[in-house]
Each structure stands twice: as structure tokens, then as C-alpha cells.
Scaffold this active site. Sequence first.
Site, mmCIF file in Angstrom:
data_model
loop_
_atom_site.group_PDB
_atom_site.id
_atom_site.type_symbol
_atom_site.label_atom_id
_atom_site.label_comp_id
_atom_site.label_asym_id
_atom_site.label_seq_id
_atom_site.Cartn_x
_atom_site.Cartn_y
_atom_site.Cartn_z
ATOM 1 N N HIS A 99 0.794 -1.129 0.047
ATOM 2 C CA HIS A 99 0.424 0.472 0.256
ATOM 3 C C HIS A 99 0.854 1.353 -0.081
ATOM 4 C CE1 HIS A 99 -3.962 -1.758 1.617
ATOM 5 N NE2 HIS A 99 -3.258 -2.250 0.812
ATOM 6 N N TYR A 109 -9.370 3.731 3.080
ATOM 7 C CA TYR A 109 -9.981 3.670 3.584
ATOM 8 C C TYR A 109 -11.457 3.214 4.028
ATOM 9 C CZ TYR A 109 -5.753 0.587 4.296
ATOM 10 O OH TYR A 109 -4.317 0.214 4.807
ATOM 11 N N GLU A 151 1.434 1.792 7.972
ATOM 12 C CA GLU A 151 1.605 2.586 6.990
ATOM 13 C C GLU A 151 2.110 4.426 7.354
ATOM 14 O OE1 GLU A 151 -2.304 1.988 3.960
ATOM 15 O OE2 GLU A 151 -1.673 -0.537 4.268
ATOM 16 N N TYR A 202 11.357 -3.028 -2.649
ATOM 17 C CA TYR A 202 11.455 -2.224 -4.211
ATOM 18 C C TYR A 202 11.587 -1.197 -3.917
ATOM 19 C CZ TYR A 202 6.700 -3.450 -2.029
ATOM 20 O OH TYR A 202 5.266 -3.801 -1.120
ATOM 21 N N TYR A 219 8.964 -2.677 -9.151
ATOM 22 C CA TYR A 219 10.345 -3.954 -9.277
ATOM 23 C C TYR A 219 11.771 -3.708 -8.291
ATOM 24 C CZ TYR A 219 7.884 -3.317 -13.893
ATOM 25 O OH TYR A 219 7.083 -2.777 -14.930
ATOM 26 N N SER A 220 11.478 -5.004 -8.195
ATOM 27 C CA SER A 220 12.511 -5.026 -6.755
ATOM 28 C C SER A 220 14.266 -4.342 -7.112
ATOM 29 C CB SER A 220 12.974 -6.109 -6.298
ATOM 30 O OG SER A 220 12.615 -7.438 -6.068
ATOM 31 N N GLY A 285 13.521 -17.364 -12.033
ATOM 32 C CA GLY A 285 12.732 -16.353 -12.354
ATOM 33 C C GLY A 285 13.195 -15.330 -12.473
ATOM 34 N N PRO A 290 15.821 -9.549 -5.717
ATOM 35 C CA PRO A 290 16.176 -9.270 -4.725
ATOM 36 C C PRO A 290 17.041 -9.673 -4.190
ATOM 37 C CG PRO A 290 14.101 -10.189 -4.873
ATOM 38 C CD PRO A 290 14.402 -10.383 -5.782
ATOM 39 N N PHE A 400 5.021 -10.828 -6.353
ATOM 40 C CA PHE A 400 5.081 -10.032 -8.098
ATOM 41 C C PHE A 400 4.141 -10.053 -8.102
ATOM 42 C CE2 PHE A 400 10.152 -10.355 -8.279
ATOM 43 C CZ PHE A 400 10.722 -10.079 -7.559
ATOM 44 N N GLY A 401 3.654 -9.225 -7.265
ATOM 45 C CA GLY A 401 1.576 -9.064 -8.150
ATOM 46 C C GLY A 401 1.233 -8.907 -6.670
#
Length: 409
Positions: A99, A109, A151, A202, A219-220, A285, A290, A400-401
Amino acid sequence: MRRSLASFRSRCALRQSTPVIRATLPVVGGAIGEITELFYAKLFDDRSELLRDLFNRGNQANGEQKTALAGSIAAFAGMLLEHPGTRPDAMLARIANKHASLGVTSDQYKLVHQHLFAAFGDVLGDAVTEEVAAAWDEVYWLMANALIALEARLYRDSGAAEGEIWRQMEIVERREETPDAASFTLRRTDGSPAGSFRPGQYVSVRVELPDGARQIRQYSLSCAPGSPQWRITVKRVRGGVAPEGEVSSWLHEHARAGDVLAVSAPFGDLVLPEGDGPLLLASAGIGSTPMLAMLDHLAAEGAARAVTVVHADRTPSDHAHRDEQRRLVRALPNAELHLWYEEPGDHAPDASAGQVDLAALDLAEELTAYLCGPLPFMRAVRGDLLHRGVPAPSIHYEVFGPDLWLGQE
């Protein structure tokens, strides 16, 4: 209605709501997918700019974001019932970091609550009595306020005001690492250092697409901290069963040295621990990125700790930063590298063919494991580690995602 984080600790057993949540969790859990789908429809009908500029349109199209939200709510409620008096910190930390990397703010929120509970009532109808609504309202705000507090701390630690995470960064160098992966070295346009981060974290990259949407992806950072520049490595998501990656495709087609990107402050809770305990860094992959940052940092520090590096890929030519990974492992006195390729060919005589097999490795006792890669790979590796007696809290992962693995700690 909103409650403080301190109140969370005293109320996480849900008190009078516990019987109601326990009785209705199967019904709500069974309908949560329908509820979240209607929620997103209501949310985007009210605030279309959120789909255009905040949410990942690809994950909305393939349903992964809906599944992740549904899983997080159900998992949170289940954890409160099964482990009263405790908080699911690992799950909350992953969500809070994601977040913060998007610039989510506390007022959003309230908007989520409005449309989520409208969908809740529409789907379940008369089953949502006043008592049921109050109980699930409590669950929502327990989770929401815990995330808001986490956060706020992340924003404070990054030196950013709430939601104000973006800085302009220039691409210094672009390198083609594989046919589908390119690395981008970045520097601040104002000349100041790129900034500190913890190995494994990331950043988000925001780009404006041809239709005017400003889409964001994470992206890391694939280098060690301490440099005045950062590096990210982007694998292009090709079309197929899932939608083609909008941001990865744009970066591969358009981003060149001299271009300026909007890049966030660093976030992420998959970070290298201090100390000298043994490590397992397992990736598949583009999940190697990281781990590269961790290895680079360990090499720069001259670390003597035991490090077992495991990587799986389709072929040697698909393995991004392959030579760099080998070099970093060689720089560490107590590190070893184990490679698996589905198709090793003749260019990787030291690699094994097929899937990762941890049974073939002599793993150190009391190791801490870090996993990154496709979900099937991480599930398999995590299962092998648990079978070998590695405690679940010692196994950490990065998705990732959307996190479709929530609640499986």
C-alpha cells in the site's frame, strides 16, 4: 467507528463479536469472491480514476486483485478466531508495504469501507442483520486501523508525507540482460543521492500510457544499498493466457538512457536480516533480483556467514544477471550456488536439469530462508523446508503482484 492500534491489541479477540464471526465466516467466506467483485465494480463506478491511476488494470482483468482482497479479509478474520490475542504481523506487513509503495492514504480506507459493505449487503441480503454487520464492521476496522498505523510508520521512516512517495529519476544506463529482461540504472534528477534502502526492498515505477492512464508496478532493487544510484531489472510480461504487462511492455519499448521516470521511495518487508546466521536465498526467474541485492550487500560487507543460493530458470539464457550472481557468490567465502534449468543445454555443465530439489542439499541448521519467484515454486520450496524441520517463521517470501498466498503462514 475507527479504532486505534492500541485498541487492536486489547480487542483482537473480537469480544462479543467472536461467536457471530465464527458462525458467519463460512457463509461470508463462501461469498467473499462475489462480494469483492461487486465491491470493485461499485468503487470504480464511483471513482474511475482509481482504476486508471492506482490499481493494476492487468490484475483487475485476470481477477487476481479480487482474489487477493477476498483472501486477506477472510484470512484476517480466521486468524483472529484461531489465534486470539495475537496479530497476523507477517500478512499485515506485506499488505502495508505494498500500500505504501502505491501511495495509499488513510482516507481511502473510508471509501473502501463504504463500497465493500454496500456489496456485502447486496450479496448476502437479509442474512446481514444488524448484529452481523456490526461484527464484520469490527473486523474491517481492526484490520484497516492496523494497516493505517503500519503505513504511517512506513511513510515516516521513508521521510515522505502520507502518500507523497514519488521522486523524479533519470535512466543512466539500460542493459539487455536477457531477451525478456532489461536493467535500468537510475539517479535522482536533482543530483542528490538515490537514497538508502534495505537489501531485498522494491520501488514502484509509474508511467503514463498512451490512453492517459498512469499505471504503477513494483520492481525489486537489484543492487546493494550505499550507491548514489539504484538499479531495477524489469522482465517483460508477454501476452498469453494473462494480459500482457502494460508497464513492463512500455518500459521495454520506450525507456532509454536520458528518460525520466516517476519512482517511489523503497518499501518491502523481505529484507536481509542482520547477524551472522546461515541463509538460504531461493529464487526462480526474475525472482532473483531481490536476492542479487542481498548478495551484493553481503559481498560489499565481506560477510562470512553461510549462504546457500538456489536458483531455477527455464534455460541459462533466460537467467537474468547469471554471471553477476556467480561472481557475487564466489566473492563470499562461505557461499555456494545451486542451479536448476528446465533445459540446461550445453552451456551450464554445473546445473541440474528439472525442478529444484532441496533434498539434494545439505542445509545448515537454524537457517533463515528467503524465497522469491512464481507461486508454485515458492509453495514447493516452502513445503520442502517445512518437511525438513525449518520453522514457518524462518521462511520469508516476496510475491510479485497481488498476494494470493495470504493466510498460509
